[in-house]
Design an enzyme around this catalytic site. Structure first.
Site, mmCIF file in Angstrom:
data_model
loop_
_atom_site.group_PDB
_atom_site.id
_atom_site.type_symbol
_atom_site.label_atom_id
_atom_site.label_comp_id
_atom_site.label_asym_id
_atom_site.label_seq_id
_atom_site.Cartn_x
_atom_site.Cartn_y
_atom_site.Cartn_z
ATOM 1 N N GLY A 205 0.827 -1.202 0.000
ATOM 2 C CA GLY A 205 0.000 0.000 0.000
ATOM 3 C C GLY A 205 0.854 1.242 0.000
ATOM 4 O O GLY A 205 2.042 1.187 0.329
ATOM 5 N N GLY A 208 1.975 5.554 4.430
ATOM 6 C CA GLY A 208 1.038 6.185 5.359
ATOM 7 C C GLY A 208 -0.347 5.587 5.377
ATOM 8 O O GLY A 208 -1.251 6.126 6.004
ATOM 9 N N GLU A 428 -0.768 32.385 -11.326
ATOM 10 C CA GLU A 428 -1.739 31.537 -10.633
ATOM 11 C C GLU A 428 -3.126 31.685 -11.257
ATOM 12 O O GLU A 428 -3.864 30.705 -11.380
ATOM 13 C CB GLU A 428 -1.787 31.864 -9.137
ATOM 14 N N HIS A 431 -3.404 29.356 -14.128
ATOM 15 C CA HIS A 431 -3.767 27.983 -13.747
ATOM 16 C C HIS A 431 -5.249 27.895 -13.416
ATOM 17 O O HIS A 431 -5.963 27.009 -13.876
ATOM 18 C CB HIS A 431 -3.015 27.561 -12.481
ATOM 19 N N ASP A 505 6.200 23.591 -13.394
ATOM 20 C CA ASP A 505 4.954 23.246 -14.092
ATOM 21 C C ASP A 505 5.275 22.506 -15.381
ATOM 22 O O ASP A 505 4.639 21.506 -15.716
ATOM 23 C CB ASP A 505 4.180 24.517 -14.461
HETATM 24 P P1 ADP Z 1 2.793 2.875 6.609
HETATM 25 O O1 ADP Z 1 3.561 1.882 7.397
HETATM 26 O O2 ADP Z 1 1.769 2.272 5.708
HETATM 27 O O3 ADP Z 1 3.628 3.867 5.883
HETATM 28 P P2 ADP Z 1 1.908 3.656 9.192
HETATM 29 O O4 ADP Z 1 1.319 2.387 9.655
HETATM 30 O O5 ADP Z 1 3.255 3.970 9.709
HETATM 31 O O6 ADP Z 1 1.927 3.737 7.627
HETATM 32 O O7 ADP Z 1 0.883 4.810 9.507
HETATM 33 C C1 ADP Z 1 1.295 6.048 9.995
HETATM 34 C C2 ADP Z 1 0.279 6.580 10.956
HETATM 35 O O8 ADP Z 1 -0.909 6.957 10.287
HETATM 36 C C3 ADP Z 1 -0.143 5.562 11.968
HETATM 37 O O9 ADP Z 1 0.698 5.599 13.074
HETATM 38 C C4 ADP Z 1 -1.548 5.994 12.320
HETATM 39 O O10 ADP Z 1 -1.529 6.901 13.372
HETATM 40 C C5 ADP Z 1 -2.043 6.682 11.082
HETATM 41 N N1 ADP Z 1 -2.932 5.802 10.341
HETATM 42 C C6 ADP Z 1 -2.718 5.290 9.114
HETATM 43 N N2 ADP Z 1 -3.753 4.538 8.710
HETATM 44 C C7 ADP Z 1 -4.638 4.549 9.723
HETATM 45 C C8 ADP Z 1 -5.927 3.946 9.927
HETATM 46 N N3 ADP Z 1 -6.478 3.178 9.000
HETATM 47 N N4 ADP Z 1 -6.537 4.179 11.095
HETATM 48 C C9 ADP Z 1 -5.987 4.960 12.033
HETATM 49 N N5 ADP Z 1 -4.792 5.550 11.913
HETATM 50 C C10 ADP Z 1 -4.114 5.359 10.770
HETATM 51 ZN ZN ZN Z 2 2.521 27.291 -11.721
#
Ligand code: ADP
Ligand code: ZN
Ligand code: MG
Length: 616
Positions: A205, A208, A428, A431, A505
């Site tokens: 995935g 984040g 801007e 755009h 851009d």
């Molecule tokens: P990845 O490992 O996929 O890069 P992380 O697991 O480190 O992402 O996620 C970073 C932070 O984002 C987590 O510590 C959490 O606080 C928040 N987060 C991400 N997805 C969720 C989710 N589905 N529910 C709650 N918090 C989430």
């Molecule tokens: Zn621009």
């Protein structure tokens, strides 16, 4: 360097203490009076001496007259006391009547005084060399244990323990992982049925999306130890270290089975082998091989499950993905609107929100945000609330933080000349106008001439709902919108006055055109084929390593197709801006006054209803 000085100071302090302790051994509680040997001889002959204690080269004399202080005489080292008395012609009978005690030289103090002069400088030098070498190794200052894995076993303390409840949304992913939890909890149930428990689960995935979080939640749900190591930690200084770390990591896990081994960012070691150039790829290969060996090595029903996470599944080595290794794959996608609302709910806990903040609206306004972005967004809003002395997090702060997360902090302090300001406004507006009047662009949410992050100004556009596919028509209109800034600048100021402003851009537009032609099969002439295998083998050498798998003739066609797309985009932008010149001028005027125009105001300006209120 600061560290070095600190360490140095420590050594010196320690040495001082050592010296102090050693010298204390030689001090008596009350300092005796120092006398000469002749005095002693006289005293002995006058029967004034009660007792004598001899230690090393010191003769301590206690006199019969208790009011007089003890006396201390230094004799030559190694010379016997009786011999000395004899030599000085003292009556042996008189000496005999005195209680003479020869004290054994006590071990430590003796050796310490003898060795200290040699030992202290030596210690000093050795210590110095040690610290110097630590400095040199820098990052790798865990030199002492570099073969053992740095895998951290997450403590099972209840506070940091994660469960599926902490993960909002991601329903499908959780369902799949539910099964893994079951394997870990009841390995026997599956073994009795003759089922093999999968050894590896690969979480895929975007960054984040909560991969790490989910892996922790699996461990938390199953109540098993969790060994966490990041792929990039394997790849460190010494060759062969990665492999031994892997071995160590698996050994630890096997001992505590059932357990989860979590390899975060496995793409750092698990990239296709034999593809990189030079440098560290040997090390990577060894590490990867070791992972494969370990995964094949343990019994399937031992209860060790390897969970790995990556945001680049496309670059992983096939060997990792074949059955018997990471054959379970769980895709974690970016959260949709409902998931976003749920994630916001999780992270809004403990943050006082004002009534005007609606999480649903916020979720609507943040398509494409990952879980981590959303968490960050609320956190930024909370920080802003503190900085602005607000009691609660209100709508305005939340809006501000969305922009901050998207584009970086505002650069209000940057002073722009009136001329630059006007030019940014035209850029801007270019755009924004193109984006607003082309049917396939996302709605414009905000236009601003206040710099943010790298950008001098910005135009924010965002879809109303989540999008899963991009269409050619949208790409073309987007490309025209990217060109809008350039076209506006050229139109107003002429080619001579063109600045470096639009360069990023143009780069974005060119990259998009290139992808359309080479990857998406969106060119009529070249048809449905992928050109070049851009594997991004090594991040920095990416461009060089676009593997060219087409002829020179095709290369020319690719070039001309890219150029055609870009030229088309430019023409589209020009047409819109010429048609909508009045709207553009109106917007520029507003921007010059207000600097930032929000979506609602922007729409009004486009409709010709200039807002006359609140001019600052
Ligand atoms: P990845 O490992 O996929 O890069 P992380 O697991 O480190 O992402 O996620 C970073 C932070 O984002 C987590 O510590 C959490 O606080 C928040 N987060 C991400 N997805 C969720 C989710 N589905 N529910 C709650 N918090 C989430
Ligand atoms: Zn621009
Ligand atoms: Mg992660």
């Amino acid at each position: 360097m600061k560290n070095l000085i600190k360490n140095f100071a420590y050594i010196i302090v320690v040495l001082f203490l050592l010296a102090a302790v050693l010298s204390f051994g030689n001090f008596d509680k009350e300092k005796p009076e120092e006398t000469s040997i002749n005095t002693l001889v006289t005293e002995i002959q006058n029967d004034e001496v009660q007792s004598i204690e001899i230690q090393k080269d010191i003769i301590a004399v206690t006199l019969k007259d208790e009011s007089r202080a003890k006396q201390e005489i230094k004799k030559e080292y190694g010379q016997s006391f009786t011999e000395l008395m004899d030599n000085l012609g003292v009556d042996p009978a008189k000496v005999g009547s005195i209680d003479v005690k020869v004290k054994k030289e006590d071990g430590f103090a003796f050796w310490a005084t003898v060795l200290a002069p040699y030992l202290i400088p030596l210690l000093f030098i050795v210590g110095f060399i040690w610290f110097m070498s630590r400095q040199v190794q820098g990052v790798n200052n865990k030199a002492m244990g570099f073969g053992s894995s740095k895998a951290k076993e997450a403590k099972a303390d209840e506070k940091s323990k994660k469960t599926f409840k902490d993960v909002a949304g991601a329903v499908e992913a959780k369902e799949e992982l539910e099964e893994i939890v079951d394997f870990l909890k009841h390995p026997k149930k599956f073994a009795d049925m003759g089922a093999k428990i999968p050894k590896g689960v690969l979480l895929m995935g975007s960054p984040g999306t909560g991969k790490t979080l989910l892996a922790k939640a699996v461990a938390g749900e199953a109540g098993v130890p969790f060994f966490h190591i990041s792929g990039s930690e394997f790849v460190e200084m010494f060759v062969g270290v990665g492999a031994s770390r892997v071995r160590d990591l698996f050994n630890k896990a096997k001992k505590t089975a059932p357990a989860i081994v979590f390899i975060d960012e496995i793409d750092a070691v698990g990239r296709k082998r034999g593809a990189g150039l030079g440098g560290s790829h040997d090390e990577r290969e060894q590490t990867l091989n070791q992972i494969l060996v370990e995964m094949d090595g343990f019994e399937p029903n031992l209860g060790v499950i390897v969970v790995a996470a990556t945001n680049r599944p496309d670059v992983l080595d096939e060997a990792l993905l074949r059955p018997g290794r990471f054959d379970r794959r769980v895709v974690i996608s970016l959260p949709d609107i409902n998931d976003r609302e749920a994630i916001l709910k999780v992270h809004a806990q403990g943050k006082p929100l004002a009534d005007d903040v609606k999480l649903r609206t916020l979720a609507e306004r943040t398509p494409g945000f990952s879980g981590a972005d959303l968490e960050n967004l609320l956190n930024e809003a909370a920080i802003l609330a503190v900085r602005k002395n607000k009691k609660k997090i209100n709508e305005e702060l939340v809006r501000e933080s969305i922009d901050k997360v998207l584009l970086g902090p505002e650069k209000r302090s940057r002073v722009m000349s009136e001329k630059d300001k006007e030019m940014t406004a035209y850029h801007e507006a270019g755009h924004a106008i193109v984006g607003h009047f082309l049917p396939n662009c996302d709605p414009v949410r905000k236009v601003s001439i206040i710099g943010r992050g790298m950008a001098g100004g910005y135009t924010l556009s965002m879809p109303d709902s989540d999008k899963h596919y991009q269409r050619i028509a949208q790409f073309k209109d987007d490309m025209a919108m990217m060109m809008g800034g350039y076209v506006a600048e050229r139109m107003i100021y002429g080619l001579d006055q063109l600045t470096t402003g639009p360069s990023s851009d143009l780069k974005k537009a060119t990259q998009l055109a290139k992808k359309m032609v080479m990857q998406y099969g969106m060119s009529e002439e070249l048809g449905p084929r992928v050109y070049g295998e851009n594997e991004e083998m090594i991040f920095l050498a990416q461009e060089i390593h676009d593997k060219k798998n087409y002829s020179e003739k095709t290369a020319e066609t690719i070039d001309s197709e890219i150029n055609k797309l870009l030229a088309h985009a430019r023409e589209t932008a020009e047409r819109v801006l010429i048609d909508r010149r009045t709207e553009m001028e109106r917007l520029v005027k507003e921007l010059m006054v207000r600097e930032t125009v929000e979506q609602e105001a922007f729409k009004l300006i486009m409709d010709g209803e200039t807002e006359q209120e609140d001019k600052k």
